[in-house]
Design a protein around this motif. Sequence first.
Motif, mmCIF file in Angstrom:
data_model
loop_
_atom_site.group_PDB
_atom_site.id
_atom_site.type_symbol
_atom_site.label_atom_id
_atom_site.label_comp_id
_atom_site.label_asym_id
_atom_site.label_seq_id
_atom_site.Cartn_x
_atom_site.Cartn_y
_atom_site.Cartn_z
ATOM 1 N N LEU A 98 0.840 -1.081 -0.433
ATOM 2 C CA LEU A 98 0.109 0.129 0.007
ATOM 3 C C LEU A 98 0.504 1.187 0.018
ATOM 4 O O LEU A 98 0.723 2.501 -1.126
ATOM 5 C CB LEU A 98 -0.947 0.071 1.123
ATOM 6 C CG LEU A 98 -1.944 1.441 1.315
ATOM 7 C CD1 LEU A 98 -3.068 1.621 0.586
ATOM 8 C CD2 LEU A 98 -2.053 1.312 3.081
ATOM 9 N N ILE A 99 2.377 2.077 0.392
ATOM 10 C CA ILE A 99 2.590 3.147 0.703
ATOM 11 C C ILE A 99 3.896 2.857 -0.517
ATOM 12 O O ILE A 99 3.510 3.831 -0.734
ATOM 13 C CB ILE A 99 3.477 2.263 2.140
ATOM 14 C CG1 ILE A 99 3.535 2.565 3.540
ATOM 15 C CG2 ILE A 99 4.908 2.877 2.142
ATOM 16 C CD1 ILE A 99 3.224 2.263 4.643
ATOM 17 N N ALA A 100 3.881 1.280 -0.890
ATOM 18 C CA ALA A 100 4.593 1.147 -2.096
ATOM 19 C C ALA A 100 4.255 2.054 -2.749
ATOM 20 O O ALA A 100 4.261 3.067 -4.277
ATOM 21 C CB ALA A 100 5.407 0.395 -2.502
ATOM 22 N N THR A 101 2.714 1.265 -3.331
ATOM 23 C CA THR A 101 1.523 1.845 -4.343
ATOM 24 C C THR A 101 1.242 3.410 -3.893
ATOM 25 O O THR A 101 1.386 3.875 -4.799
ATOM 26 C CB THR A 101 0.601 1.553 -4.862
ATOM 27 O OG1 THR A 101 1.243 0.124 -4.708
ATOM 28 C CG2 THR A 101 -0.750 1.653 -4.918
ATOM 29 N N ALA A 102 1.110 4.452 -3.120
ATOM 30 C CA ALA A 102 0.924 5.266 -2.776
ATOM 31 C C ALA A 102 2.555 6.458 -2.952
ATOM 32 O O ALA A 102 2.297 7.062 -3.769
ATOM 33 C CB ALA A 102 0.471 5.939 -0.947
ATOM 34 N N ARG A 103 3.157 6.203 -2.677
ATOM 35 C CA ARG A 103 4.433 6.455 -3.212
ATOM 36 C C ARG A 103 5.033 6.341 -4.162
ATOM 37 O O ARG A 103 5.447 7.489 -5.267
ATOM 38 C CB ARG A 103 6.426 5.995 -2.443
ATOM 39 C CG ARG A 103 5.838 6.321 -0.725
ATOM 40 C CD ARG A 103 6.727 5.381 -0.143
ATOM 41 N NE ARG A 103 7.966 5.480 -0.952
ATOM 42 C CZ ARG A 103 9.232 6.718 -0.467
ATOM 43 N NH1 ARG A 103 8.686 7.692 0.722
ATOM 44 N NH2 ARG A 103 10.248 6.439 -0.996
ATOM 45 N N ALA A 104 4.328 5.593 -5.198
ATOM 46 C CA ALA A 104 5.270 5.603 -6.564
ATOM 47 C C ALA A 104 3.725 6.398 -7.322
ATOM 48 O O ALA A 104 4.179 7.189 -7.808
ATOM 49 C CB ALA A 104 5.049 3.554 -7.290
ATOM 50 N N LEU A 105 2.811 6.495 -7.033
ATOM 51 C CA LEU A 105 2.130 7.429 -7.737
ATOM 52 C C LEU A 105 1.474 8.288 -7.058
ATOM 53 O O LEU A 105 0.886 8.969 -7.702
ATOM 54 C CB LEU A 105 0.474 6.373 -7.863
ATOM 55 C CG LEU A 105 0.743 4.685 -9.294
ATOM 56 C CD1 LEU A 105 0.373 4.548 -8.886
ATOM 57 C CD2 LEU A 105 1.431 5.252 -10.394
ATOM 58 N N ASP A 106 2.325 9.053 -5.725
ATOM 59 C CA ASP A 106 2.119 10.160 -5.554
ATOM 60 C C ASP A 106 0.066 10.142 -5.310
ATOM 61 O O ASP A 106 -0.270 10.881 -5.263
ATOM 62 C CB ASP A 106 2.504 11.210 -6.601
ATOM 63 C CG ASP A 106 2.515 12.571 -5.528
ATOM 64 O OD1 ASP A 106 3.209 12.654 -4.797
ATOM 65 O OD2 ASP A 106 2.098 14.135 -6.942
ATOM 66 N N LEU A 107 0.587 9.548 -3.954
ATOM 67 C CA LEU A 107 -1.219 9.421 -4.080
ATOM 68 C C LEU A 107 -0.702 9.219 -2.016
ATOM 69 O O LEU A 107 -0.121 9.406 -1.768
ATOM 70 C CB LEU A 107 -1.686 8.136 -4.046
ATOM 71 C CG LEU A 107 -2.025 7.870 -5.496
ATOM 72 C CD1 LEU A 107 -2.638 6.402 -5.764
ATOM 73 C CD2 LEU A 107 -2.619 8.651 -6.369
ATOM 74 N N THR A 108 -2.003 9.891 -1.662
ATOM 75 C CA THR A 108 -2.488 10.098 0.015
ATOM 76 C C THR A 108 -3.234 8.564 0.710
ATOM 77 O O THR A 108 -4.495 7.950 0.065
ATOM 78 C CB THR A 108 -3.158 11.160 0.652
ATOM 79 O OG1 THR A 108 -2.413 12.994 -0.165
ATOM 80 C CG2 THR A 108 -3.335 11.025 1.976
ATOM 81 N N ILE A 109 -2.361 8.359 1.367
ATOM 82 C CA ILE A 109 -3.468 6.683 1.821
ATOM 83 C C ILE A 109 -4.759 7.263 2.679
ATOM 84 O O ILE A 109 -4.238 7.615 3.803
ATOM 85 C CB ILE A 109 -2.140 6.041 2.592
ATOM 86 C CG1 ILE A 109 -1.746 4.941 1.409
ATOM 87 C CG2 ILE A 109 -3.158 5.106 3.594
ATOM 88 C CD1 ILE A 109 -0.460 4.920 2.223
#
Length: 136
Positions: A104-115
Motif C-alpha cells: 500500500l505504501i509503495a503504491t502511494a509513493r510510486a503514484l504520488d497518492l495520499t493513503i
Amino acid sequence: MKLLLDTCAAIWITEDERISPEATLEINRAAFEGRPVYLGLYSAWERAMLSAKHKLTSPLSPKAWFERFTSRPEVEVVPLTSDILIESCFLPGDFHRDPADCILIATARALDLTIVTRDGPILAYADKGHVRALAC
C-alpha cells in the motif's frame, strides 16, 4: 489531493461505517470534481484473507464486494506492478513490514497518492514524512 483507500477504508465505506469528516470531505470532493479515488488491486486479496480468517462478516463474497466497489464510477483500480512489489521491500525508515501495508505504501509513493487509513503504524510512518496519509 489524489486518494488511495486502504482496504479497511474501502470496507467501511461499503458497510456504511463512519469515517472521519476530513476523509469524507476529501472523498466527496474528489467525486464532485470528477477525480478518481484509487483502490489497489491487492485489496481484493486482503478482503478475501479477512473473510477466510472469519475476521469479517458480510453478506457479500470477496469477489462480489470487490466487483461492486470497483464498478463505482469514481473508483479506479491501481494495478500491482513489479516495480511496486520490489519497492515495497525497500521502504525508507523503520516500518513493521506487514506485506500488505508495505505494498500500500509503495503504491502511494510510486503514484504520488495520499493513503486514507486508520492504521496506526501507517499514520505514524506518514508523520515521519515517508508517505502522505489522511486519517479516516
